[in-house]
Design a protein around this motif. Structure first.
Motif, PDB file in Angstrom:
ATOM      1  N   ASP A 183       2.054  63.239 -37.411  1.00 44.23           N
ATOM      2  CA  ASP A 183       3.114  64.229 -37.975  1.00 44.23           C
ATOM      3  C   ASP A 183       3.320  63.836 -39.541  1.00 44.23           C
ATOM      4  O   ASP A 183       3.643  64.815 -40.311  1.00 44.23           O
ATOM      5  N   PHE A 184       2.907  62.718 -39.853  1.00 40.79           N
ATOM      6  CA  PHE A 184       3.292  62.208 -41.111  1.00 40.79           C
ATOM      7  C   PHE A 184       2.403  62.725 -42.144  1.00 40.79           C
ATOM      8  O   PHE A 184       0.936  63.040 -41.971  1.00 40.79           O
ATOM      9  N   ASN A 185       2.854  62.727 -43.525  1.00 40.91           N
ATOM     10  CA  ASN A 185       2.051  63.178 -44.445  1.00 40.91           C
ATOM     11  C   ASN A 185       1.275  62.219 -45.101  1.00 40.91           C
ATOM     12  O   ASN A 185       1.634  61.305 -46.129  1.00 40.91           O
ATOM     13  N   LEU A 186       0.266  61.708 -44.423  1.00 33.85           N
ATOM     14  CA  LEU A 186      -0.491  60.302 -44.987  1.00 33.85           C
ATOM     15  C   LEU A 186      -1.169  60.607 -46.215  1.00 33.85           C
ATOM     16  O   LEU A 186      -1.641  61.877 -46.365  1.00 33.85           O
ATOM     17  N   PRO A 187      -1.474  59.643 -47.003  1.00 30.76           N
ATOM     18  CA  PRO A 187      -2.310  59.711 -48.203  1.00 30.76           C
ATOM     19  C   PRO A 187      -3.925  60.057 -47.883  1.00 30.76           C
ATOM     20  O   PRO A 187      -4.261  59.648 -46.816  1.00 30.76           O
ATOM     21  N   SER A 188      -4.450  60.724 -48.793  1.00 33.13           N
ATOM     22  CA  SER A 188      -5.781  61.429 -48.660  1.00 33.13           C
ATOM     23  C   SER A 188      -6.643  60.210 -48.547  1.00 33.13           C
ATOM     24  O   SER A 188      -7.790  60.208 -47.995  1.00 33.13           O
ATOM     25  N   TRP A 189      -6.494  59.158 -49.245  1.00 31.86           N
ATOM     26  CA  TRP A 189      -7.590  57.919 -49.257  1.00 31.86           C
ATOM     27  C   TRP A 189      -7.794  57.363 -47.925  1.00 31.86           C
ATOM     28  O   TRP A 189      -8.444  56.398 -47.577  1.00 31.86           O
ATOM     29  N   LEU A 190      -6.746  57.417 -46.929  1.00 30.14           N
ATOM     30  CA  LEU A 190      -6.422  57.102 -45.852  1.00 30.14           C
ATOM     31  C   LEU A 190      -7.308  57.713 -44.602  1.00 30.14           C
ATOM     32  O   LEU A 190      -8.189  57.065 -44.125  1.00 30.14           O
ATOM     33  N   PHE A 191      -7.078  59.163 -44.672  1.00 32.96           N
ATOM     34  CA  PHE A 191      -7.764  59.917 -43.845  1.00 32.96           C
ATOM     35  C   PHE A 191      -8.004  61.128 -44.442  1.00 32.96           C
ATOM     36  O   PHE A 191      -7.283  61.643 -45.341  1.00 32.96           O
ATOM     37  N   ASN A 192      -9.457  61.755 -44.487  1.00 30.53           N
ATOM     38  CA  ASN A 192      -9.481  63.280 -44.756  1.00 30.53           C
ATOM     39  C   ASN A 192      -9.249  64.037 -43.677  1.00 30.53           C
ATOM     40  O   ASN A 192      -8.859  63.624 -42.613  1.00 30.53           O
ATOM     41  N   GLU A 193      -9.531  65.478 -43.985  1.00 28.42           N
ATOM     42  CA  GLU A 193      -8.971  66.235 -42.890  1.00 28.42           C
ATOM     43  C   GLU A 193     -10.126  66.501 -41.640  1.00 28.42           C
ATOM     44  O   GLU A 193      -9.571  66.659 -40.572  1.00 28.42           O
ATOM     45  N   ASN A 194     -11.206  65.859 -42.012  1.00 26.05           N
ATOM     46  CA  ASN A 194     -12.039  65.951 -40.724  1.00 26.05           C
ATOM     47  C   ASN A 194     -12.059  64.921 -39.896  1.00 26.05           C
ATOM     48  O   ASN A 194     -12.291  64.610 -38.616  1.00 26.05           O
ATOM     49  N   ASP A 195     -11.693  63.495 -40.398  1.00 26.14           N
ATOM     50  CA  ASP A 195     -11.598  62.565 -39.489  1.00 26.14           C
ATOM     51  C   ASP A 195     -10.217  61.853 -38.954  1.00 26.14           C
ATOM     52  O   ASP A 195     -10.084  60.880 -38.588  1.00 26.14           O
ATOM     53  N   ARG A 196      -9.308  62.790 -39.508  1.00 25.76           N
ATOM     54  CA  ARG A 196      -7.859  62.285 -39.097  1.00 25.76           C
ATOM     55  C   ARG A 196      -7.526  62.707 -37.622  1.00 25.76           C
ATOM     56  O   ARG A 196      -7.944  63.754 -37.054  1.00 25.76           O
ATOM     57  N   PRO A 197      -7.174  61.651 -36.892  1.00 29.74           N
ATOM     58  CA  PRO A 197      -7.020  62.058 -35.166  1.00 29.74           C
ATOM     59  C   PRO A 197      -5.820  63.042 -35.021  1.00 29.74           C
ATOM     60  O   PRO A 197      -4.907  63.138 -36.084  1.00 29.74           O
ATOM     61  N   LYS A 198      -6.074  64.046 -34.185  1.00 26.62           N
ATOM     62  CA  LYS A 198      -5.375  65.010 -33.881  1.00 26.62           C
ATOM     63  C   LYS A 198      -4.678  64.750 -32.808  1.00 26.62           C
ATOM     64  O   LYS A 198      -4.896  64.017 -31.723  1.00 26.62           O
ATOM     65  N   GLY A 199      -3.440  65.701 -32.510  1.00 23.49           N
ATOM     66  CA  GLY A 199      -2.832  65.731 -31.197  1.00 23.49           C
ATOM     67  C   GLY A 199      -1.826  64.789 -30.859  1.00 23.49           C
ATOM     68  O   GLY A 199      -1.068  64.165 -31.984  1.00 23.49           O
ATOM     69  N   GLY A 200      -1.652  64.241 -29.733  1.00 27.54           N
ATOM     70  CA  GLY A 200      -0.735  63.323 -29.299  1.00 27.54           C
ATOM     71  C   GLY A 200       0.411  63.849 -28.756  1.00 27.54           C
ATOM     72  O   GLY A 200       0.586  65.152 -28.910  1.00 27.54           O
ATOM     73  N   PRO A 201       1.399  63.200 -28.281  1.00 24.91           N
ATOM     74  CA  PRO A 201       2.592  63.720 -27.510  1.00 24.91           C
ATOM     75  C   PRO A 201       3.461  64.465 -28.555  1.00 24.91           C
ATOM     76  O   PRO A 201       3.493  63.872 -29.916  1.00 24.91           O
ATOM     77  N   LYS A 202       4.080  65.650 -28.361  1.00 20.68           N
ATOM     78  CA  LYS A 202       4.801  66.388 -29.228  1.00 20.68           C
ATOM     79  C   LYS A 202       6.131  65.637 -29.600  1.00 20.68           C
ATOM     80  O   LYS A 202       6.815  65.114 -28.335  1.00 20.68           O
ATOM     81  N   VAL A 203       6.808  65.917 -30.433  1.00 17.57           N
ATOM     82  CA  VAL A 203       8.261  65.611 -30.636  1.00 17.57           C
ATOM     83  C   VAL A 203       9.024  66.231 -30.794  1.00 17.57           C
ATOM     84  O   VAL A 203       8.685  67.611 -31.587  1.00 17.57           O
ATOM     85  N   ASP A 204      10.289  66.631 -30.139  1.00 22.18           N
ATOM     86  CA  ASP A 204      11.127  67.731 -30.379  1.00 22.18           C
ATOM     87  C   ASP A 204      11.939  67.376 -31.405  1.00 22.18           C
ATOM     88  O   ASP A 204      13.201  66.558 -31.323  1.00 22.18           O
ATOM     89  N   TYR A 205      11.676  67.810 -32.595  1.00 23.52           N
ATOM     90  CA  TYR A 205      12.592  67.393 -33.895  1.00 23.52           C
ATOM     91  C   TYR A 205      13.796  67.795 -33.716  1.00 23.52           C
ATOM     92  O   TYR A 205      14.938  67.617 -34.648  1.00 23.52           O
TER      93      TYR A 205
END
Length: 250
Positions: A183-205
């Motif tokens: 859910d974090f707003n990670l820097p673009s040099w770390l992941f681009n939209e294609n290779d960034r992992p998706k999903g994971g357990p949902k957090v009830d904010y």
């Protein structure tokens, strides 16, 4: 010259003028001692002159490199202030307890995971200090400015250890147990939209708004962040004052 002095000694000795011979010998010894002292003084003066020229060269180089150090310090403080604003906003959102702010909260909570170490890489300054030139600075005000930067470097290094310990022992475990890195707003040099992992357990904010651990984790990190900003501002002041002092002699 030596032949001339030898003839005088032989004359006194052959005429049994022992007292005059003794006085002459003492005078000759005195001349030798004076000559040695003069040679030592000249050698010391040359050494001092060479050393001062070396120090002046350091002053000139330091004046130039400090410009980049000051720029980097300003940029670091700007980044730290931006992180502090994000964490402050997270606390405001928790206080408001409005679910329509959850997206903004998710965008800013990533600042909690940012390592903001004091990266003081001042090789030339360290080289100057390690060669013992600090004790040779005659100008007390200039010496004081060098000492202020030295103290700032030591404090920064010690504070980094505190920051690292807090992150490893408190912040990182909290994030892993309560938040989703995805859910974090990670820097673009770390992941681009294609290779960034998706999903994971949902957090009830919405539940985080009532979680004391969340509040304390963000608040505590904000305190450390504000302390770092204050320390860096002090270091910036010391760097600017040293460069100003060097400008008068470079």
């Amino acid at each position: 010259m030596m032949k001339f002095f030898r003839k005088i000694r032989q004359k006194f000795f052959s005429e049994n003028k022992f007292s005059k011979y003794l006085l002459y010998a003492l005078g000759e010894i005195l001349l030798v001692v004076i000559g040695i002292l003069i040679a030592i003084q000249v050698s010391n003066s040359n050494q001092v002159r060479i050393e001062q020229n070396t120090m002046n060269s350091y002053y000139t180089e330091l004046y130039t490199t400090l410009e980049a150090d000051i720029k980097e310090q300003n940029e670091s403080i700007d980044q730290l202030n931006a992180l502090a604003n994000d964490l402050m906003r997270c606390l405001e959102i928790i206080n408001a307890k409005k679910e329509d702010h959850i997206d903004e909260f998710k965008a800013k909570i990533g600042s909690l995971n940012t390592a903001y170490a004091n990266d003081y890489s001042m090789e030339l300054f360290d080289e100057f200090m390690n060669k013992g030139y600090l004790s040779k600075i005659e100008d007390p005000q200039l010496k004081r400015h060098f000492e202020s930067v030295k103290i700032g470097l030591i404090r920064g290094k010690n504070w980094d250890e505190v920051l690292d310990s807090d992150y490893v022992n408190n912040v990182s475990p909290f994030i892993q147990q309560n938040l989703n890195y995805g859910d974090f707003n990670l820097p673009s040099w770390l992941f681009n939209e294609n290779d960034r992992p998706k999903g994971g357990p949902k957090v009830d904010y919405s539940k985080l708004f009532h979680n004391l651990k969340v509040w304390n984790a963000i608040y505590g990190r904000l305190i450390y962040l504000k302390s770092t900003i204050k320390m860096n501002n002090g270091m910036l002041k010391a760097l600017v004052e040293l460069r100003t002092a060097l400008s008068e002699i470079s």
